[in-house]
Design a protein around this motif. Sequence first.
Motif, PDB file in Angstrom:
ATOM      1  N   HIS A 168      42.826  48.215  -5.777  1.00  0.00           N
ATOM      2  CA  HIS A 168      42.387  48.397  -7.164  1.00  0.00           C
ATOM      3  C   HIS A 168      40.879  48.521  -7.278  1.00  0.00           C
ATOM      4  CE1 HIS A 168      46.263  46.642  -9.160  1.00  0.00           C
ATOM      5  NE2 HIS A 168      46.474  47.755  -8.468  1.00  0.00           N
ATOM      6  N   ARG A 180      39.934  52.175  -7.510  1.00  0.00           N
ATOM      7  CA  ARG A 180      40.559  53.019  -8.530  1.00  0.00           C
ATOM      8  C   ARG A 180      39.598  53.275  -9.684  1.00  0.00           C
ATOM      9  NH1 ARG A 180      47.045  51.595  -8.976  1.00  0.00           N
ATOM     10  NH2 ARG A 180      47.473  51.835  -6.731  1.00  0.00           N
ATOM     11  N   GLY A 193      40.531  59.937 -14.072  1.00  0.00           N
ATOM     12  CA  GLY A 193      41.024  60.044 -12.699  1.00  0.00           C
ATOM     13  C   GLY A 193      40.276  61.106 -11.930  1.00  0.00           C
ATOM     14  N   GLN A 240      44.664  61.898  -8.993  1.00  0.00           N
ATOM     15  CA  GLN A 240      44.756  60.448  -9.122  1.00  0.00           C
ATOM     16  C   GLN A 240      44.472  60.030 -10.561  1.00  0.00           C
ATOM     17  OE1 GLN A 240      41.791  59.777  -6.024  1.00  0.00           O
ATOM     18  NE2 GLN A 240      43.326  58.717  -4.787  1.00  0.00           N
ATOM     19  N   GLY A 258      43.450  56.514 -12.812  1.00  0.00           N
ATOM     20  CA  GLY A 258      43.054  55.114 -12.780  1.00  0.00           C
ATOM     21  C   GLY A 258      43.382  54.358 -14.040  1.00  0.00           C
ATOM     22  N   CYS A 259      43.137  54.968 -15.214  1.00  0.00           N
ATOM     23  CA  CYS A 259      43.383  54.285 -16.477  1.00  0.00           C
ATOM     24  C   CYS A 259      43.558  55.301 -17.588  1.00  0.00           C
ATOM     25  CB  CYS A 259      42.239  53.320 -16.804  1.00  0.00           C
ATOM     26  SG  CYS A 259      40.641  54.140 -17.096  1.00  0.00           S
ATOM     27  N   ASN A 292      46.177  51.476 -14.332  1.00  0.00           N
ATOM     28  CA  ASN A 292      47.304  51.805 -13.454  1.00  0.00           C
ATOM     29  C   ASN A 292      47.413  50.760 -12.341  1.00  0.00           C
ATOM     30  OD1 ASN A 292      49.316  52.988 -11.969  1.00  0.00           O
ATOM     31  ND2 ASN A 292      48.238  54.925 -11.614  1.00  0.00           N
ATOM     32  N   ASP A 303      48.248  55.505  -6.993  1.00  0.00           N
ATOM     33  CA  ASP A 303      47.642  56.050  -8.209  1.00  0.00           C
ATOM     34  C   ASP A 303      47.760  57.567  -8.276  1.00  0.00           C
ATOM     35  OD1 ASP A 303      45.933  56.694  -6.190  1.00  0.00           O
ATOM     36  OD2 ASP A 303      44.101  56.008  -7.197  1.00  0.00           O
ATOM     37  N   CYS A 319      53.419  59.021 -10.657  1.00  0.00           N
ATOM     38  CA  CYS A 319      53.092  58.029 -11.692  1.00  0.00           C
ATOM     39  C   CYS A 319      54.173  58.010 -12.764  1.00  0.00           C
ATOM     40  CB  CYS A 319      51.740  58.362 -12.312  1.00  0.00           C
ATOM     41  SG  CYS A 319      51.122  57.096 -13.410  1.00  0.00           S
ATOM     42  N   TRP A 341      51.676  48.977 -15.619  1.00  0.00           N
ATOM     43  CA  TRP A 341      50.392  49.117 -16.305  1.00  0.00           C
ATOM     44  C   TRP A 341      49.902  47.741 -16.757  1.00  0.00           C
ATOM     45  CZ3 TRP A 341      48.195  53.890 -16.387  1.00  0.00           C
ATOM     46  CH2 TRP A 341      49.033  54.978 -16.140  1.00  0.00           C
TER      47      TRP A 341
END
Length: 558
Positions: free
Chosen positions: A232, A235, A333, A388, A390-391, A401, A406, A411, A421
């Motif tokens: 994490h 990310r 991402g 990818q 991330g959020c 995420n 990721d 996803c 999440w």
Amino acid sequence: MRALEEKGIVDQVMQSLNLSKGNCVKTPSKAQPVVDKTEETHEVAVTGTIIQPNKRYVFLQVLGGKAFLDHLQESESSLQQFFILHVHFRGQRLCSKPIPCSCEPAFHEGFLLELSRGPRDAGRPLSYTDLLSVSDPIHLTLVRNTPMGDHELGRANTSLEMAGASSEGNIPAGILDVRLESLPRSEGDVIGTEVLAAQLSLEKQRAAERERVFLVYAKQWWREYQHMRTSHVDRMVKIFAHDESGVSHPVCAYVHPMRAGRLLDGPRHAARYVSLIPYERASSVGTGGGSRDDVWSSTHALLCQKKGGTEDHATLLCSLLLGFGLDAYVCIGTKVKGLAHAWVMTLGHTGMVTFWEPLTGQRYLHAEFQPNRQAGSPLPIPQHPYSQLGCIFNHQSFYANIQPSDSVAVCRFDLHNSSLWKAMSSDAIKAVTTGSGAPMWRCPPLLASQVDTILIANELETELRVLTAQYRQELGLGTHWDDDLSYLLSPALTAYELERCTGLSVGNEEFQDAIHNVVPVGSHFQGISNTTHILESQEGFQCMYQITSVYRHSQLSR
């Protein structure tokens, strides 16, 4: 700069700022006093609404400026550069007339801003006591217009110093002389200086406390997120971002439901509108032409300077989609090549996930990953360019995420599943952002274009014809223009634009019939469609020439 020093201009500017050459430029801790120029004889142009007796207004006068030096570093002549001051207050957007760039720009403008209340209080004006409850800032954004485009210099909230934009946020871009007045004038009760100072101090304390509480919460939330899985740490989870003035805000504060009135017909037209805003990353001094990834533009600054980065496009598109009633989120991402990127996602009521690319307006349907698929079966090839994630976030929610991978391809977007999440507290987010309950007038509205598109299209077509004929003449070729055929191409251009907005192709049969009827027997019709943001004829011709060259090369290589 050496020439300016020899002429004594630098010394004069430094003295006006009360600085010496060896000192750094510092923002004063106290606001500078407002200069009262009511006794001076110069005209002030008034922009805004008409005063009504049952309403109260703020009359903002801009009476001049000084110490604006940014334009001196540009190669273009000052005669080709103009300052435009943009004002936003409670859903009202106004701007000054273009003023020629100079160290002391001759701003003499007045902006009449309405202090609106709710519909229940529309029948009576605000009293001076009611004014204490109005804490909305007046946003001032100064833009320098050049032949190469608009460049934001600074922004301020009713302070005299214009904070520099981008990486120069701590250095003033210049100083404006402003005067504020409440209208209509009243001889009744007036708020005392001590009462006003106490109210301002209380508001600052409350805002600082809200920010402090959220920062403490965000740090604890971030520690918990990192402890969940070692990967994490790498990310792309972004909780805070700096605006153009260098002030840090939660990323959720950059998104707010935004209504376009009758200017945009729907979500897809909104995506097309955002995609037409030119892309430009805010640059930073001393990075060798690089960029600052943490500079996000406020919505008002983006609309004023008419260009921005991927995050700016994504937050604006997300705000517009929220205004159209969609469940929209900004995604942070990377793209397929590993480049950091931001795009928008919408969730349908059936669970369908749609990705919106803010730089092009394209839409991609996300194929939901099936965890129970047969072992060894190949994964579906994604149609989108995203790698990818991330959020995701909007004005009310923030989700990081926490899935084992990721990768966007695998996803799952069940946001209520806490094993997929990690969500932030919605109450914590609303405490430091506008939230869904905030009035819509806090968002800067879109303004109708004042551009005569038909006139510009006709002028551009005429100039492109001249340039094309000159180029062909240099090659020893003649040029003949068929006005009848040119008119028949107009429906095709309309169809191409409609396809860009809606994804639907219409009118192709009628277009083919019209071309078949006008092209002589034994002749062939060939055409290449292209979309460009360029309105300058020379650049447009170069773009057109490059496209036709690529097309001819591809035909010859077959």
